[in-house]
Motif scaffolding. Structure first.
Motif, PDB file in Angstrom:
ATOM      1  N   ILE A   8      -3.349 -28.540 -23.627  1.00  0.00           N
ATOM      2  CA  ILE A   8      -4.031 -29.421 -22.365  1.00  0.00           C
ATOM      3  C   ILE A   8      -4.305 -30.853 -22.834  1.00  0.00           C
ATOM      4  N   LYS A   9      -4.678 -30.813 -23.914  1.00  0.00           N
ATOM      5  CA  LYS A   9      -5.050 -32.398 -24.436  1.00  0.00           C
ATOM      6  C   LYS A   9      -3.975 -33.332 -24.186  1.00  0.00           C
ATOM      7  N   GLU A  10      -2.677 -32.686 -24.549  1.00  0.00           N
ATOM      8  CA  GLU A  10      -1.350 -33.514 -24.474  1.00  0.00           C
ATOM      9  C   GLU A  10      -1.057 -33.642 -22.983  1.00  0.00           C
ATOM     10  N   LEU A  11      -1.145 -32.447 -22.410  1.00  0.00           N
ATOM     11  CA  LEU A  11      -0.661 -32.625 -20.937  1.00  0.00           C
ATOM     12  C   LEU A  11      -1.499 -33.464 -20.010  1.00  0.00           C
ATOM     13  N   LEU A  12      -2.696 -33.765 -20.339  1.00  0.00           N
ATOM     14  CA  LEU A  12      -3.615 -34.511 -19.581  1.00  0.00           C
ATOM     15  C   LEU A  12      -3.347 -35.822 -19.721  1.00  0.00           C
ATOM     16  N   SER A  13      -2.376 -36.260 -20.993  1.00  0.00           N
ATOM     17  CA  SER A  13      -1.988 -37.796 -21.179  1.00  0.00           C
ATOM     18  C   SER A  13      -0.693 -37.827 -20.438  1.00  0.00           C
ATOM     19  N   TRP A  26      -8.447 -20.261 -21.413  1.00  0.00           N
ATOM     20  CA  TRP A  26      -9.515 -19.465 -20.910  1.00  0.00           C
ATOM     21  C   TRP A  26     -10.149 -20.075 -19.835  1.00  0.00           C
ATOM     22  N   VAL A  27     -10.572 -19.454 -18.717  1.00  0.00           N
ATOM     23  CA  VAL A  27     -11.148 -19.919 -17.555  1.00  0.00           C
ATOM     24  C   VAL A  27     -12.544 -20.293 -17.761  1.00  0.00           C
ATOM     25  N   ALA A  37     -10.556 -23.920 -13.466  1.00  0.00           N
ATOM     26  CA  ALA A  37     -10.769 -25.058 -14.656  1.00  0.00           C
ATOM     27  C   ALA A  37     -10.367 -24.522 -15.998  1.00  0.00           C
ATOM     28  N   LEU A  38      -9.398 -24.762 -16.680  1.00  0.00           N
ATOM     29  CA  LEU A  38      -8.632 -23.963 -17.675  1.00  0.00           C
ATOM     30  C   LEU A  38      -8.873 -24.640 -18.938  1.00  0.00           C
ATOM     31  N   ASN A  39      -9.177 -24.133 -20.156  1.00  0.00           N
ATOM     32  CA  ASN A  39      -9.735 -24.911 -21.144  1.00  0.00           C
ATOM     33  C   ASN A  39      -8.874 -24.142 -22.539  1.00  0.00           C
ATOM     34  N   ASP A  40      -8.512 -24.758 -23.429  1.00  0.00           N
ATOM     35  CA  ASP A  40      -7.486 -24.155 -24.230  1.00  0.00           C
ATOM     36  C   ASP A  40      -8.091 -24.449 -25.834  1.00  0.00           C
ATOM     37  N   GLY A  41      -9.354 -25.338 -25.771  1.00  0.00           N
ATOM     38  CA  GLY A  41      -9.988 -25.728 -27.054  1.00  0.00           C
ATOM     39  C   GLY A  41      -9.400 -26.983 -27.622  1.00  0.00           C
ATOM     40  N   SER A  42      -8.205 -27.591 -27.223  1.00  0.00           N
ATOM     41  CA  SER A  42      -7.724 -28.992 -27.669  1.00  0.00           C
ATOM     42  C   SER A  42      -8.505 -29.887 -27.342  1.00  0.00           C
ATOM     43  N   THR A  43      -9.258 -29.668 -26.065  1.00  0.00           N
ATOM     44  CA  THR A  43     -10.051 -30.958 -25.636  1.00  0.00           C
ATOM     45  C   THR A  43     -11.142 -30.344 -24.827  1.00  0.00           C
ATOM     46  N   ASN A  44     -12.307 -30.887 -24.536  1.00  0.00           N
ATOM     47  CA  ASN A  44     -13.254 -30.401 -23.717  1.00  0.00           C
ATOM     48  C   ASN A  44     -12.883 -30.426 -22.144  1.00  0.00           C
ATOM     49  N   ASN A  45     -11.808 -31.512 -22.113  1.00  0.00           N
ATOM     50  CA  ASN A  45     -11.474 -31.705 -20.489  1.00  0.00           C
ATOM     51  C   ASN A  45     -10.629 -30.495 -20.142  1.00  0.00           C
ATOM     52  N   ASN A  46     -11.079 -29.994 -18.980  1.00  0.00           N
ATOM     53  CA  ASN A  46     -10.333 -28.764 -18.362  1.00  0.00           C
ATOM     54  C   ASN A  46      -9.047 -29.177 -17.612  1.00  0.00           C
ATOM     55  N   LEU A  47      -8.149 -28.229 -17.638  1.00  0.00           N
ATOM     56  CA  LEU A  47      -6.959 -28.541 -16.902  1.00  0.00           C
ATOM     57  C   LEU A  47      -7.240 -27.887 -15.667  1.00  0.00           C
ATOM     58  N   GLN A  48      -7.101 -28.749 -14.275  1.00  0.00           N
ATOM     59  CA  GLN A  48      -7.148 -27.935 -13.066  1.00  0.00           C
ATOM     60  C   GLN A  48      -6.039 -27.371 -12.958  1.00  0.00           C
ATOM     61  N   VAL A  49      -5.890 -26.047 -12.541  1.00  0.00           N
ATOM     62  CA  VAL A  49      -4.692 -25.221 -12.087  1.00  0.00           C
ATOM     63  C   VAL A  49      -5.119 -25.008 -10.715  1.00  0.00           C
ATOM     64  N   SER A  79      -3.103 -35.257  -8.864  1.00  0.00           N
ATOM     65  CA  SER A  79      -4.273 -34.444  -8.341  1.00  0.00           C
ATOM     66  C   SER A  79      -4.707 -35.379  -7.014  1.00  0.00           C
ATOM     67  N   LEU A  80      -5.249 -34.468  -6.125  1.00  0.00           N
ATOM     68  CA  LEU A  80      -5.617 -35.118  -4.779  1.00  0.00           C
ATOM     69  C   LEU A  80      -7.076 -35.178  -5.245  1.00  0.00           C
ATOM     70  N   GLY A  81      -7.217 -34.154  -5.917  1.00  0.00           N
ATOM     71  CA  GLY A  81      -9.013 -34.272  -6.024  1.00  0.00           C
ATOM     72  C   GLY A  81      -9.471 -35.368  -7.007  1.00  0.00           C
ATOM     73  N   LYS A  82     -10.949 -35.599  -6.826  1.00  0.00           N
ATOM     74  CA  LYS A  82     -11.453 -36.609  -7.740  1.00  0.00           C
ATOM     75  C   LYS A  82     -11.545 -36.015  -9.092  1.00  0.00           C
ATOM     76  N   GLY A  83     -11.625 -37.223 -10.234  1.00  0.00           N
ATOM     77  CA  GLY A  83     -11.995 -36.302 -11.438  1.00  0.00           C
ATOM     78  C   GLY A  83     -11.045 -35.995 -12.466  1.00  0.00           C
ATOM     79  N   GLN A  84      -9.855 -36.132 -11.855  1.00  0.00           N
ATOM     80  CA  GLN A  84      -8.607 -35.900 -12.590  1.00  0.00           C
ATOM     81  C   GLN A  84      -7.248 -36.649 -12.072  1.00  0.00           C
ATOM     82  N   LYS A  85      -6.364 -37.084 -13.149  1.00  0.00           N
ATOM     83  CA  LYS A  85      -5.179 -37.720 -12.802  1.00  0.00           C
ATOM     84  C   LYS A  85      -4.356 -36.641 -12.083  1.00  0.00           C
TER      85      LYS A  85
END
Ligand code: 4AD
Ligand code: MG
Length: 479
Positions: A8-13, A26-27, A37-49, A79-85
């Motif tokens: 997820i850390k990479e994906l978010l970039s 993990w949810v 909000a999915l977290n895989d431990g690579s970063t505190n930032n969750n991925l929005q699925v 992303s349409l929502g605020k808080g994530q690209k």
């Protein structure tokens, strides 16, 4: 092959361009039956699925609970929502492991650090511990990088030893003898000749003595391993099992030693600032929140990151023990009798309140104290010409106190033997140690950095139990 996923850390970039991806994690939360909000431990930032309405069975959606583990395939879209690209629009969702949200101890709310210590097996799943342990990893990696780049040899010193390097008698016995019914000598003492190693052994308190053997062959070595102390100190800075880094260098005097230690500490901090920015920013925020609970005069003047920058950019304050005693004695803090242990004068051991006053109130920066009275230091330290002090150094850090202990070693055989005799240290048992002084002895020096105290310093965590995965402290060895 199962593990074809992007972290997820990479994906978010990435730039969202409808890439097809697989993510697993993990949810953390599931909102409106639509936003995971999915977290895989690579970063505190969750991925929005995002699960499009109507696309997934109600029975599947029900199983998407906090802490359930998922494998998601989907498309990366803006992303349409605020808080994530970006977010991932799910095409398939596989539940890898269900989790009963009612019973899951980590609810999506703020828990105290004390409570989290009781569920240390799950606490890595929180943002705080995610950040702390990613930084701990980085610092461990940086330790090896620092010394490798300087041509040091990493040496694995034994965990089980027959010596008490520091001579403080705080060792854990290692034995296979029956506790209830140990074989006895005529005088009633335990007969360790019957024991596994044919002698009394204990867990190591320090790899230094063996490290010196390495340094007098390779020139520069370091150790990095667990050490054990049965000191009954229930403080926020003591563990019974902690990790220590002990470099040992031939052809070094005390000043060379202090220079290396200062460079090393600064390097570790800089490494974390360069590689763990996001986690440091999170922890800085956390610390600022925590400090809001404190009265004004107990709060730090600098934020976590400013403090780290300050330490990297300024020289440590260097002074002798003798000078430090003067400073302490003359301080208004002492004159107003505000120390619990008053400054009685030269020769006394410094308490942590004295160390912290020097560092936090007086110099306001890390301090390297040197040349302590021989009587309060270990047998192996080099005796100074004044006949009273030894070439010891401690580094004291703000908020932590002693973070490094080290010295130039006594390389002169006759002086060393005399000192051991004075301190009742059996020379016969340390024959191998003394051999280095017999065969091509050289000036040499080294130090020990307490790894957890270093992690505490960098992460701003106030309790040492929160920077080691499973702390061992008096009356506590859970997990
Ligand atoms: O000052 P210490 O006892 O020094 C030695 O063990 C030397 N043999 C080191 C050397 O010269 N090679 O311990 C070194 C450091 C301390 O400054 C502190 O940071 C850490 O180890 N330390 C502890 N950390 C956590 N829990 C404890 N109980 C610790 N005791 C020492
Ligand atoms: Mg010490």
């Amino acid at each position: 092959m199962f593990n074809k996923r992007v972290k997820i850390k990479e994906l978010l970039s990435w730039e969202p361009k409808e890439q097809e991806v697989t993510v697993m994690g993990w949810v953390r939360t599931f909102r409106n039956n639509q936003f995971i909000a999915l977290n895989d431990g690579s970063t505190n930032n969750n991925l929005q699925v995002v699960t499009e309405l109507g696309k997934f069975d109600e029975s599947l959606l029900k199983r998407i609970t906090t802490s359930a583990s998922l494998k998601v395939r989907g498309i990366v879209i803006p992303s349409l929502g605020k808080g994530q690209k970006l977010e991932v629009k799910a095409t398939t969702i596989e539940i890898l492991g269900d989790s009963d949200a009612e019973k899951y101890p980590l609810q999506p709310k703020k828990h105290s650090l004390e409570f989290l210590r009781e569920i240390a097996h799950l606490r890595f799943r929180t943002n705080t511990f995610g950040s702390v342990f990613r930084i701990r990893h980085s610092l461990a990696f940086a330790v090896h990088k620092f010394f490798n780049d300087k041509g040091f040899v990493y040496m694995h010193t034994p965990i089980i030893t027959a010596s008490d390097a520091e001579g403080a008698g705080e060792t854990f016995r290692v034995t296979t003898l029956p506790v209830e019914n140990a074989p006895k000598n005529e005088d009633g003492s335990v007969n360790y000749k019957e024991d596994f190693f044919g002698r009394a052994t204990n867990l190591t308190v320090s790899g230094q003595l063996e490290g010196e053997l390495g340094a007098t062959a390779f020139g520069d070595i370091y150790t990095f391993g667990p050490t054990f102390r049965a000191e009954n100190s229930n403080t926020a800075r003591h563990l019974a099992e902690f990790w220590m880094i002990e470099p040992e260098m031939a052809f070094y005097d005390l000043e060379d030693n202090a220079n290396l230690a200062e460079e090393f500490i600064k390097y570790l901090i800089q490494y974390a600032m360069d590689n763990n920015r996001e986690d440091l920013e999170f922890l800085a925020q956390r610390l600022a929140e925590e400090e809001k609970q404190l009265p004004q005069d107990k709060r730090s003047e600098l934020g976590l990151i400013e403090k780290l920058e300050f330490v990297v950019n300024n020289d440590f304050q260097r002074l002798t023990y003798t000078e430090a005693i003067e400073v302490l004695k003359e301080s208004s803090h002492n004159k107003k009798k505000k120390f619990q242990y008053p400054i009685t004068g030269w020769g006394m051991d410094l308490q942590s309140e004295h160390e912290r006053w020097l560092v936090e109130k007086h110099f306001k920066k890390p301090v390297i104290l040197s040349n302590y009275p021989a009587a309060i230091k270990a047998f192996y330290m080099r005796q100074n010409e004044d006949g009273k002090t030894v070439a010891a150094m401690d580094i004291l850090a703000p908020g932590i106190g002693e973070i490094v202990g080290g010295s130039q070693r006594e390389e002169r055989l006759d002086r060393l033997e005399a000192r051991m005799k004075e301190m009742n240290i059996p020379a016969e048992e340390l024959w191998w140690y003394l051999d280095t002084r017999r065969f091509g002895t050289v000036p040499h020096a080294g130090f020990g950095l307490g790894f957890e105290r270093m992690v505490q310093f960098v992460t701003g965590m106030t309790n040492i139990r929160d920077v080691i995965a499973f702390p061992r402290t008096p009356k506590s060895a859970e997990f």
